[in-house]
Motif scaffolding. Structure first.
Motif, short mmCIF file in Angstrom:
data_model
loop_
_atom_site.label_atom_id
_atom_site.label_comp_id
_atom_site.label_asym_id
_atom_site.label_seq_id
_atom_site.Cartn_x
_atom_site.Cartn_y
_atom_site.Cartn_z
N ARG A 100 21.72 28.83 19.45
CA ARG A 100 22.81 29.33 20.26
C ARG A 100 22.30 30.35 21.27
N LEU A 101 21.73 31.31 20.64
CA LEU A 101 20.94 32.06 21.78
C LEU A 101 20.09 31.30 22.68
N LEU A 102 19.20 30.62 22.07
CA LEU A 102 18.39 29.71 23.13
C LEU A 102 19.32 29.01 24.15
N ALA A 103 20.41 28.62 23.70
CA ALA A 103 21.34 27.78 24.59
C ALA A 103 21.75 28.84 25.82
N GLU A 104 22.21 29.89 25.44
CA GLU A 104 22.84 31.00 26.24
C GLU A 104 21.55 31.57 27.05
N LEU A 105 20.42 31.51 26.69
CA LEU A 105 19.08 31.85 27.39
C LEU A 105 19.16 30.94 28.58
N GLN A 106 19.18 29.52 28.25
CA GLN A 106 18.82 28.60 28.93
C GLN A 106 20.17 28.35 30.20
N PHE A 107 21.36 28.86 29.77
CA PHE A 107 22.40 28.66 30.73
C PHE A 107 22.08 29.66 31.68
N GLU A 108 21.93 31.00 31.44
CA GLU A 108 21.41 32.02 32.20
C GLU A 108 20.31 31.61 33.12
N ALA A 109 19.25 31.20 32.72
CA ALA A 109 18.29 30.54 33.37
C ALA A 109 18.64 29.70 34.43
N ASP A 110 19.44 28.62 34.17
CA ASP A 110 19.91 27.61 35.14
C ASP A 110 20.87 28.12 36.33
N SER A 111 21.90 29.31 35.66
CA SER A 111 22.38 29.91 36.67
C SER A 111 21.86 30.72 37.65
N TYR A 112 20.81 31.46 37.22
CA TYR A 112 20.00 32.08 38.29
C TYR A 112 18.67 31.64 38.79
N GLY A 113 18.65 30.37 38.37
CA GLY A 113 17.44 29.65 39.17
C GLY A 113 15.98 30.06 38.49
N VAL A 114 15.88 30.39 37.43
CA VAL A 114 14.72 30.93 36.59
C VAL A 114 14.13 29.78 35.89
N GLN A 115 12.89 29.26 36.19
CA GLN A 115 12.48 28.26 35.39
C GLN A 115 11.97 28.66 33.89
N LEU A 116 12.57 27.99 32.95
CA LEU A 116 11.70 28.40 31.52
C LEU A 116 10.77 27.30 31.36
N GLY A 117 9.64 28.02 30.28
CA GLY A 117 8.63 27.08 30.06
C GLY A 117 8.85 26.31 28.62
N GLN A 118 9.67 26.55 27.81
CA GLN A 118 9.39 25.90 26.35
C GLN A 118 10.76 24.62 26.35
#
Length: 126
Positions: A100-118
Motif C-alpha cells: 500500500r505504501l508503494l502504491a502511494e509512492l507511485q501515485f505521488e511519483a505520477d502526480s509530480y512527474g517523478v520517474q521511479l526505477g523499480q
C-alpha cells in the motif's frame, strides 16, 4: 612428526568443521527477519516524509527502494512461515502494508512527474 593425540585432535577439528553449519548459512530467527523488514519500512516512511517537505525526487526514489526491500523481505519470511501459526498473518499484513505504501509512492511519483526505477514486486496488487 605428530603424536597420536595431535593427529586425533586434528581429525576431530576437521570432522567438527565438516559437520557444523557455517555461520553464514544458519537461519536467522523470525523476529530478526521481521525487524529487518520493519527497518526498511521505517526508512521508507522517513524518506517519504522528507519528500513531502522538500519535494526532492531522490527522497521518493529512496523511499521506493526501501519499500521494495521491505516487501521482498516480508515475502521471503511469509514463504518460510507456516499459515498454521499466527506469525504468518503478522508478516502478511506487513507485506500488504508495504504494498500500500508503494502504491502511494507511485501515485505521488505520477502526480509530480517523478520517474521511479523499480517495478511492483510480485504479490502486490491494487
Amino acid at each position: 612428526m605428530f603424536g597420536k593425540n595431535a593427529l586425533a585432535f586434528i581429525l576431530f577439528l576437521s570432522l567438527l568443521g565438516a559437520c557444523s553449519t557455517p555461520v553464514w548459512m544458519e537461519p536467522r530467527p523470525f523476529t530478526s527477519r521481521l525487524g529487518e523488514g520493519d527497518r526498511y519500512l521505517g526508512w521508507s516512511l522517513n524518506y517519504f516524509d522528507s519528500w513531502r517537505v522538500n519535494r526532492q525526487p531522490r527522497y521518493l526514489r529512496l523511499a521506493e527502494e526501501n519499500t521494495v526491500e521491505a516487501i521482498q523481505t516480508f515475502a521471503r519470511l511469509e514463504t518460510d512461515t507456516s499459515p498454521r501459526i499466527n506469525e504468518f498473518y503478522v508478516v502478511r499484513e506487513r507485506r500488504i502494508r508495504g504494498c500500500r505504501l508503494l502504491a502511494e509512492l507511485q501515485f505521488e511519483a505520477d502526480s509530480y512527474g517523478v520517474q521511479l526505477g523499480q517495478s511492483t514486486p510480485e504479490g502486490c496488487f491494487y
